[in-house]
Design a protein around this motif. Sequence first.
Motif, PDB file in Angstrom:
ATOM      1  N   MET A  99       0.835  -1.208   0.000  1.00  0.00           N
ATOM      2  CA  MET A  99       0.000   0.000   0.000  1.00  0.00           C
ATOM      3  C   MET A  99       0.867   1.254   0.000  1.00  0.00           C
ATOM      4  SD  MET A  99      -2.986  -1.140   2.703  1.00  0.00           S
ATOM      5  CE  MET A  99      -3.675   0.515   2.782  1.00  0.00           C
ATOM      6  N   SER A 100       1.943   1.250   0.795  1.00  0.00           N
ATOM      7  CA  SER A 100       2.807   2.430   0.866  1.00  0.00           C
ATOM      8  C   SER A 100       3.609   2.616  -0.415  1.00  0.00           C
ATOM      9  CB  SER A 100       3.766   2.318   2.062  1.00  0.00           C
ATOM     10  OG  SER A 100       4.641   1.220   1.894  1.00  0.00           O
ATOM     11  N   GLY A 101       3.834   1.500  -1.137  1.00  0.00           N
ATOM     12  CA  GLY A 101       4.583   1.592  -2.382  1.00  0.00           C
ATOM     13  C   GLY A 101       3.703   1.803  -3.605  1.00  0.00           C
ATOM     14  N   GLY A 102       2.405   2.010  -3.387  1.00  0.00           N
ATOM     15  CA  GLY A 102       1.491   2.249  -4.492  1.00  0.00           C
ATOM     16  C   GLY A 102       1.218   1.010  -5.318  1.00  0.00           C
ATOM     17  N   CYS A 103       1.291  -0.168  -4.675  1.00  0.00           N
ATOM     18  CA  CYS A 103       1.102  -1.433  -5.397  1.00  0.00           C
ATOM     19  C   CYS A 103      -0.305  -1.995  -5.209  1.00  0.00           C
ATOM     20  CB  CYS A 103       2.133  -2.454  -4.956  1.00  0.00           C
ATOM     21  SG  CYS A 103       3.835  -1.969  -5.297  1.00  0.00           S
ATOM     22  N   GLY A 104      -1.273  -1.152  -5.022  1.00  0.00           N
ATOM     23  CA  GLY A 104      -2.649  -1.624  -4.926  1.00  0.00           C
ATOM     24  C   GLY A 104      -3.053  -1.927  -3.504  1.00  0.00           C
ATOM     25  N   ASP A 105      -4.122  -2.691  -3.391  1.00  0.00           N
ATOM     26  CA  ASP A 105      -4.725  -2.945  -2.086  1.00  0.00           C
ATOM     27  C   ASP A 105      -4.184  -4.190  -1.398  1.00  0.00           C
ATOM     28  OD1 ASP A 105      -5.759  -4.887  -3.659  1.00  0.00           O
ATOM     29  OD2 ASP A 105      -7.869  -4.388  -3.344  1.00  0.00           O
ATOM     30  N   GLY A 106      -3.179  -4.808  -1.991  1.00  0.00           N
ATOM     31  CA  GLY A 106      -2.603  -5.988  -1.362  1.00  0.00           C
ATOM     32  C   GLY A 106      -3.362  -7.267  -1.642  1.00  0.00           C
ATOM     33  N   SER A 107      -4.200  -7.280  -2.687  1.00  0.00           N
ATOM     34  CA  SER A 107      -4.975  -8.483  -2.985  1.00  0.00           C
ATOM     35  C   SER A 107      -4.117  -9.571  -3.627  1.00  0.00           C
ATOM     36  CB  SER A 107      -6.149  -8.122  -3.906  1.00  0.00           C
ATOM     37  OG  SER A 107      -5.685  -7.511  -5.102  1.00  0.00           O
ATOM     38  N   ASP A 108      -3.014  -9.186  -4.257  1.00  0.00           N
ATOM     39  CA  ASP A 108      -2.126 -10.150  -4.912  1.00  0.00           C
ATOM     40  C   ASP A 108      -0.813 -10.173  -4.132  1.00  0.00           C
ATOM     41  OD1 ASP A 108      -0.928 -11.906  -6.611  1.00  0.00           O
ATOM     42  OD2 ASP A 108      -0.466 -10.416  -8.155  1.00  0.00           O
ATOM     43  N   LEU A 109      -0.711 -11.086  -3.179  1.00  0.00           N
ATOM     44  CA  LEU A 109       0.429 -11.119  -2.272  1.00  0.00           C
ATOM     45  C   LEU A 109       1.318 -12.322  -2.532  1.00  0.00           C
ATOM     46  CD1 LEU A 109      -1.401 -10.320   1.115  1.00  0.00           C
ATOM     47  CD2 LEU A 109      -0.313  -8.702  -0.454  1.00  0.00           C
ATOM     48  N   SER A 110       2.590 -12.174  -2.182  1.00  0.00           N
ATOM     49  CA  SER A 110       3.497 -13.325  -2.245  1.00  0.00           C
ATOM     50  C   SER A 110       3.316 -14.209  -1.017  1.00  0.00           C
ATOM     51  CB  SER A 110       4.951 -12.842  -2.327  1.00  0.00           C
ATOM     52  OG  SER A 110       5.304 -12.087  -1.175  1.00  0.00           O
ATOM     53  N   THR A 111       2.860 -13.611   0.099  1.00  0.00           N
ATOM     54  CA  THR A 111       2.578 -14.395   1.293  1.00  0.00           C
ATOM     55  C   THR A 111       1.375 -15.291   1.021  1.00  0.00           C
ATOM     56  OG1 THR A 111       3.312 -12.529   2.649  1.00  0.00           O
ATOM     57  CG2 THR A 111       2.114 -14.290   3.767  1.00  0.00           C
ATOM     58  N   PRO A 112       1.488 -16.600   1.192  1.00  0.00           N
ATOM     59  CA  PRO A 112       0.371 -17.495   0.851  1.00  0.00           C
ATOM     60  C   PRO A 112      -0.829 -17.302   1.763  1.00  0.00           C
ATOM     61  CG  PRO A 112       2.079 -18.690   2.035  1.00  0.00           C
ATOM     62  CD  PRO A 112       2.648 -17.330   1.744  1.00  0.00           C
ATOM     63  N   ARG A 113      -1.976 -17.712   1.267  1.00  0.00           N
ATOM     64  CA  ARG A 113      -3.185 -17.664   2.078  1.00  0.00           C
ATOM     65  C   ARG A 113      -3.114 -18.715   3.189  1.00  0.00           C
ATOM     66  NH1 ARG A 113      -7.525 -14.840   0.364  1.00  0.00           N
ATOM     67  NH2 ARG A 113      -7.365 -13.846  -1.694  1.00  0.00           N
ATOM     68  N   PRO A 114      -3.743 -18.436   4.314  1.00  0.00           N
ATOM     69  CA  PRO A 114      -3.703 -19.418   5.407  1.00  0.00           C
ATOM     70  C   PRO A 114      -4.599 -20.614   5.121  1.00  0.00           C
ATOM     71  CG  PRO A 114      -5.166 -17.604   5.983  1.00  0.00           C
ATOM     72  CD  PRO A 114      -4.506 -17.221   4.677  1.00  0.00           C
ATOM     73  N   THR A 115      -4.275 -21.738   5.727  1.00  0.00           N
ATOM     74  CA  THR A 115      -5.141 -22.907   5.705  1.00  0.00           C
ATOM     75  C   THR A 115      -6.000 -22.867   6.960  1.00  0.00           C
ATOM     76  OG1 THR A 115      -3.503 -24.211   4.494  1.00  0.00           O
ATOM     77  CG2 THR A 115      -5.218 -25.428   5.675  1.00  0.00           C
ATOM     78  N   LEU A 116      -7.304 -22.723   6.791  1.00  0.00           N
ATOM     79  CA  LEU A 116      -8.199 -22.496   7.918  1.00  0.00           C
ATOM     80  C   LEU A 116      -8.904 -23.764   8.381  1.00  0.00           C
ATOM     81  CD1 LEU A 116      -9.776 -19.142   6.703  1.00  0.00           C
ATOM     82  CD2 LEU A 116      -7.845 -19.466   8.252  1.00  0.00           C
ATOM     83  N   ASP A 117      -8.749 -24.857   7.637  1.00  0.00           N
ATOM     84  CA  ASP A 117      -9.400 -26.111   8.029  1.00  0.00           C
ATOM     85  C   ASP A 117      -8.732 -26.688   9.271  1.00  0.00           C
ATOM     86  OD1 ASP A 117     -11.075 -25.933   5.865  1.00  0.00           O
ATOM     87  OD2 ASP A 117      -9.808 -27.171   4.582  1.00  0.00           O
ATOM     88  N   ARG A 118      -9.539 -27.315  10.121  1.00  0.00           N
ATOM     89  CA  ARG A 118      -9.005 -27.985  11.295  1.00  0.00           C
ATOM     90  C   ARG A 118      -9.141 -29.495  11.111  1.00  0.00           C
ATOM     91  NH1 ARG A 118      -9.182 -23.134  13.742  1.00  0.00           N
ATOM     92  NH2 ARG A 118      -8.206 -22.916  15.783  1.00  0.00           N
ATOM     93  N   CYS A 119      -8.149 -30.209  11.596  1.00  0.00           N
ATOM     94  CA  CYS A 119      -8.102 -31.657  11.390  1.00  0.00           C
ATOM     95  C   CYS A 119      -8.586 -32.369  12.652  1.00  0.00           C
ATOM     96  CB  CYS A 119      -6.660 -32.090  11.062  1.00  0.00           C
ATOM     97  SG  CYS A 119      -6.446 -33.859  10.908  1.00  0.00           S
ATOM     98  N   PHE A 120      -9.543 -33.262  12.474  1.00  0.00           N
ATOM     99  CA  PHE A 120     -10.033 -34.110  13.570  1.00  0.00           C
ATOM    100  C   PHE A 120      -9.654 -35.559  13.264  1.00  0.00           C
ATOM    101  CE2 PHE A 120     -12.649 -30.386  14.020  1.00  0.00           C
ATOM    102  CZ  PHE A 120     -12.860 -30.280  15.390  1.00  0.00           C
ATOM    103  N   LEU A 121      -8.783 -36.127  14.079  1.00  0.00           N
ATOM    104  CA  LEU A 121      -8.389 -37.516  13.881  1.00  0.00           C
ATOM    105  C   LEU A 121      -9.497 -38.450  14.340  1.00  0.00           C
ATOM    106  CD1 LEU A 121      -4.700 -37.350  15.153  1.00  0.00           C
ATOM    107  CD2 LEU A 121      -5.537 -37.114  12.804  1.00  0.00           C
ATOM    108  N   GLU A 122      -9.636 -39.563  13.657  1.00  0.00           N
ATOM    109  CA  GLU A 122     -10.646 -40.555  14.045  1.00  0.00           C
ATOM    110  C   GLU A 122     -10.304 -41.139  15.410  1.00  0.00           C
ATOM    111  OE1 GLU A 122     -13.389 -41.205  12.637  1.00  0.00           O
ATOM    112  OE2 GLU A 122     -13.088 -40.023  10.797  1.00  0.00           O
TER     113      GLU A 122
END
Length: 209
Positions: A186-209
């Motif tokens: 944002m400070s560098g004028g590169c838009g709103d940050g929608s296209d990031l190199s930082t990957p999206r988080p994995t929000l799923d939780r794992c329940f073992l049987e």
Amino acid sequence: PSESEPETIHLTPWDLRMITVDYIQKGLLLPKPRTAGGGAQLVDNLASSLARALARFYPLAGRLAVTATDDATGDPSIVVSLRCNGEGAEFVRAEAPGVTVSDIIASGPGYYIPSSVVWSFFPLNGLLGTDAALDDDDGSRLAVLAAQVTELADGVFVAMSLNHAVADGTTFWHLFNTWSEIRRRMSGGCGDGSDLSTPRPTLDRCFLE
């Protein structure tokens, strides 16, 4: 999910083991900005970029929910879950004009700063994860995520606190890095940050049987 029925994330047994410990707390000590607007502009930009980062980490803008039920034997029990109701994270702006960067990082006579001063830079300090599952006097609940930006005499301290039952340290720094990259873009004028190199988080939780 509709607005009337927000998504519910069920915490795993491993999550619930961490609900009785302190919030995760880390902070970054930065030099004072020399740009137009100074610290006030920086705080506004950090608040805006954190809001955009939370669009990716939307569960952290929710609240803990407690539901009374019966367990497998019919005995009374409770279920603690995370309600993704979008109530938001807590964001605090503070000032400590009498504290310098060297006061915090230096040692020796004349440079000692009481730990209570440094701890005051962290939001939700001294709270346990269970505190976020209790109603306040007005019926509201504490945020599971909070950030505080404290302007020092010659620097800025950016701190974040996260309920350890809803996320681990890896998620904590993943959010911090995402927030940082959005702010830089944002400070560098590169838009709103929608296209990031930082990957999206994995929000799923794992329940073992």
